[in-house]
Write a protein that holds these residues in place. Structure first.
Motif, PDB file in Angstrom:
ATOM      1  N   GLY A 383       2.310   5.390 -10.925  1.00  0.00           N
ATOM      2  CA  GLY A 383       3.380   4.472 -10.964  1.00  0.00           C
ATOM      3  C   GLY A 383       3.777   3.820  -9.763  1.00  0.00           C
ATOM      4  O   GLY A 383       4.567   3.015  -9.480  1.00  0.00           O
ATOM      5  N   GLY A 384       3.039   4.273  -8.677  1.00  0.00           N
ATOM      6  CA  GLY A 384       3.398   3.786  -7.501  1.00  0.00           C
ATOM      7  C   GLY A 384       3.444   4.738  -6.142  1.00  0.00           C
ATOM      8  O   GLY A 384       3.325   5.876  -6.275  1.00  0.00           O
ATOM      9  N   GLY A 385       3.695   4.196  -5.035  1.00  0.00           N
ATOM     10  CA  GLY A 385       3.846   5.115  -3.840  1.00  0.00           C
ATOM     11  C   GLY A 385       5.022   5.490  -3.603  1.00  0.00           C
ATOM     12  O   GLY A 385       6.081   4.905  -4.271  1.00  0.00           O
ATOM     13  N   ALA A 386       5.154   6.124  -2.694  1.00  0.00           N
ATOM     14  CA  ALA A 386       6.603   6.708  -2.200  1.00  0.00           C
ATOM     15  C   ALA A 386       7.307   5.627  -1.580  1.00  0.00           C
ATOM     16  O   ALA A 386       6.687   4.624  -0.831  1.00  0.00           O
ATOM     17  CB  ALA A 386       6.394   7.812  -1.162  1.00  0.00           C
ATOM     18  N   ALA A 387       8.655   5.478  -1.986  1.00  0.00           N
ATOM     19  CA  ALA A 387       9.298   4.233  -1.349  1.00  0.00           C
ATOM     20  C   ALA A 387      10.846   4.922  -1.107  1.00  0.00           C
ATOM     21  O   ALA A 387      11.380   5.925  -1.690  1.00  0.00           O
ATOM     22  CB  ALA A 387       9.491   3.227  -2.454  1.00  0.00           C
ATOM     23  N   SER A 388      11.598   4.121  -0.190  1.00  0.00           N
ATOM     24  CA  SER A 388      12.883   4.350   0.220  1.00  0.00           C
ATOM     25  C   SER A 388      13.111   5.673   0.668  1.00  0.00           C
ATOM     26  O   SER A 388      13.930   6.539  -0.083  1.00  0.00           O
ATOM     27  CB  SER A 388      13.887   3.993  -1.166  1.00  0.00           C
ATOM     28  OG  SER A 388      13.683   2.547  -1.316  1.00  0.00           O
ATOM     29  N   PHE A 389      12.580   6.224   1.503  1.00  0.00           N
ATOM     30  CA  PHE A 389      12.816   7.557   1.925  1.00  0.00           C
ATOM     31  C   PHE A 389      13.053   7.701   3.509  1.00  0.00           C
ATOM     32  O   PHE A 389      12.630   6.776   4.483  1.00  0.00           O
ATOM     33  CB  PHE A 389      11.515   8.154   1.560  1.00  0.00           C
ATOM     34  CG  PHE A 389      10.187   7.795   2.409  1.00  0.00           C
ATOM     35  CD1 PHE A 389       9.714   8.300   3.466  1.00  0.00           C
ATOM     36  CD2 PHE A 389       9.226   6.961   1.675  1.00  0.00           C
ATOM     37  CE1 PHE A 389       8.579   7.980   3.940  1.00  0.00           C
ATOM     38  CE2 PHE A 389       8.142   6.409   2.298  1.00  0.00           C
ATOM     39  CZ  PHE A 389       7.747   6.852   3.330  1.00  0.00           C
ATOM     40  N   VAL A 390      13.342   8.892   3.811  1.00  0.00           N
ATOM     41  CA  VAL A 390      13.531   9.191   5.326  1.00  0.00           C
ATOM     42  C   VAL A 390      12.746  10.555   5.545  1.00  0.00           C
ATOM     43  O   VAL A 390      13.025  11.505   4.744  1.00  0.00           O
ATOM     44  CB  VAL A 390      15.000   9.399   5.542  1.00  0.00           C
ATOM     45  CG1 VAL A 390      15.118   9.982   7.150  1.00  0.00           C
ATOM     46  CG2 VAL A 390      15.925   7.994   5.650  1.00  0.00           C
ATOM     47  N   VAL A 391      11.951  10.495   6.607  1.00  0.00           N
ATOM     48  CA  VAL A 391      11.240  11.831   7.077  1.00  0.00           C
ATOM     49  C   VAL A 391      11.983  12.029   8.518  1.00  0.00           C
ATOM     50  O   VAL A 391      11.320  11.182   9.353  1.00  0.00           O
ATOM     51  CB  VAL A 391       9.931  11.971   6.842  1.00  0.00           C
ATOM     52  CG1 VAL A 391       9.306  13.336   7.512  1.00  0.00           C
ATOM     53  CG2 VAL A 391       9.390  11.610   5.348  1.00  0.00           C
TER      54      VAL A 391
END
Length: 461
Positions: A383-391
């Motif tokens: 379905g796609g890659g990780a998006a809209s995130f904070v680490v």
């Protein structure tokens, strides 16, 4: 690093501290929709302390009379089938009475059916045992469409019945299950709704589970407003379920707080399903063979905060969605003691925060591929890659000789909206932060030697 060493070095994250840091919505089942965006943009503190909600109503709210089983000729002699006599007593006692089981072992060969407003109370789990007769039907206490029931102070024993289920709660409201023990059974407590009737306002607290196959507490579709608090799960083994777990959650507004899982052959807390949302996992201590906390497969709006987690062979926390959906979840202030694979594995989800965690000695299982030997791995699914995130603000350490952590943070599949900043990585075999693909704007990433943004790349001095 051991748990005691981490407590000394970084300070204990107490349950009180964790609860004080959470917004009110987290304590009744997770973050509301806007919480992730607000935190990402730095808006405000996380709010004041709010105690987890308990159920309200008849089980605990008034003084009650009781009816003693002995006065109905029912004795706990460990041999006589008392199911018919107990059902007759439950049917005959006046409304609002407690059914009291004095010390003894009460054997039942068929199902007990509780009714609204009638509590089932033992003399303590060390004194009163309710045991299922060998080769009897698997469910030995059923609540169906009832309300206002408390079950307390009883040891439930499934006997020689591999599929025994001690408590089935179907379409009920305002139910409290506390101060009991459950041993030798499959799904010890199963909460569900087989009709359009809701199953809500359920509390499961201060219980102990041992010799359990598949699930200690199973929450399935049609269930909401559940508090699972201060229970101890000694061991969960694999029976018929493909992914057994101490706590299986497939409902709405569920809080799992202050529990101890001493051993699980698979998962500690498994949160899954498109109808599942607003699940809080806070202040638990769990040791598992495989994934300690899984959240995904359509589930969203989760809060995983202040837990102490150990996975022998797999991930400490696993966020996953095959379709690449929004998960709206925060993973914060956890101590991941050690994990066979990556401490936190993120696959194909968007809208999440991984912040202020202590991740110690990931990648202890030999022979694993690089992307499973990291502190935090962010990768893609179909379905796609990780998006809209904070680490951000995580401390990632590889200090034990068994840890083969290649990267502190590895990005192999990500879309837009990556924000990786202010993490501390020590002991990585290769790099602290590794990007294996070009990111889409906007993004901001701090690596060991550079700051990479949507507009510029600058060397760090």
């Amino acid at each position: 690093m051991t748990e005691s060493e981490a407590d000394t070095r970084f300070g204990r994250i107490s349950r009180r501290t964790v609860l004080a840091s959470l917004p009110a919505s987290a304590l009744v089942g997770g973050f509301a929709g806007g919480a992730i965006g607000q935190s990402v943009n730095g808006g405000g503190t996380l709010g004041a302390r709010v105690e987890p909600a308990t159920t309200t109503g008849s089980p605990l709210s008034r003084a009650r009379s009781f009816s003693d089983a002995h006065s109905f000729g029912i004795v706990g002699d460990g041999t006589t089938d008392q199911a018919a006599a107990l059902n007759a007593m439950i049917s005959d006692v006046p409304d609002g009475h407690d059914v009291l089981l004095p010390a003894g072992e009460y054997v039942v060969g068929s199902r007990l059916r509780l009714r609204s407003g009638i509590n089932l109370i033992g003399s303590g789990a060390g004194s009163t045992t309710l045991r299922l007769l060998d080769e009897a039907e698997p469910t030995f206490v059923l609540l169906s469409g009832e309300a206002g029931i408390r079950i307390s102070g009883i040891a439930f024993d499934g006997g020689q019945n591999d599929l025994a289920v001690s408590l089935q709660v179907d379409g009920c409201t305002d139910i409290v299950i506390e101060d009991c023990t459950f041993t030798r059974m499959g799904h010890a407590v199963h909460l569900y709704s087989s009709t359009t009737a809701s199953c809500s306002g359920i509390t499961v607290r201060n219980n102990r589970f041992s010799l359990i196959e598949d699930f200690a507490v199973r929450v399935t579709e049609g269930v909401s407003s559940v508090l699972i608090e201060n229970n101890t799960v000694a061991d969960v083994s694999k029976g018929e379920a493909p992914s057994p777990a101490a706590f299986y959650i497939r409902g709405v507004d569920v809080t799992v707080v202050g529990n101890t899982v001493e051993s699980s052959a698979d998962t500690g807390v498994l949160v899954a399903g498109p109808e599942t949302r607003n699940v809080t996992v806070v202040g638990n201590r769990m040791r598992t063979t495989l994934v300690t906390v899984f959240l995904g497969s359509g589930a969203s709006h989760g809060t995983i905060v202040g837990n102490t987690l150990f996975s022998e062979r797999d991930f400490g926390v696993h966020l996953f969605d095959r379709e690449g959906g929004s998960i709206s979840t925060i993973v914060s202030q956890n101590h991941l003691l050690s994990s066979g694979k990556s401490g936190v594995q993120v696959e194909g989800v968007s809208d999440f925060i991984i912040s202020s965690n202590l991740i110690s000695d990931p990648g202890t299982r030999t022979g694993q591929k690089v992307q499973w030997r990291c502190g935090v791995t962010l990768t893609s699914t179909d379905g796609g890659g990780a998006a809209s995130f904070v680490v951000s603000g995580n401390i990632i350490l590889s200090e034990d000789s068994s840890s083969q952590m290649n990267y502190g943070i590895l990005v192999t599949g990500a879309a837009e909206g990556a924000h990786i900043v202010s993490n501390v990585v020590r002991g990585a075999l290769a790099e602290g932060v590794r990007l294996e693909q070009d990111l889409r704007a906007p993004y901001y990433v701090e690596t060991d030697d550079a700051i990479i943004t949507s507009r510029t790349v600058s060397t760090r001095r």
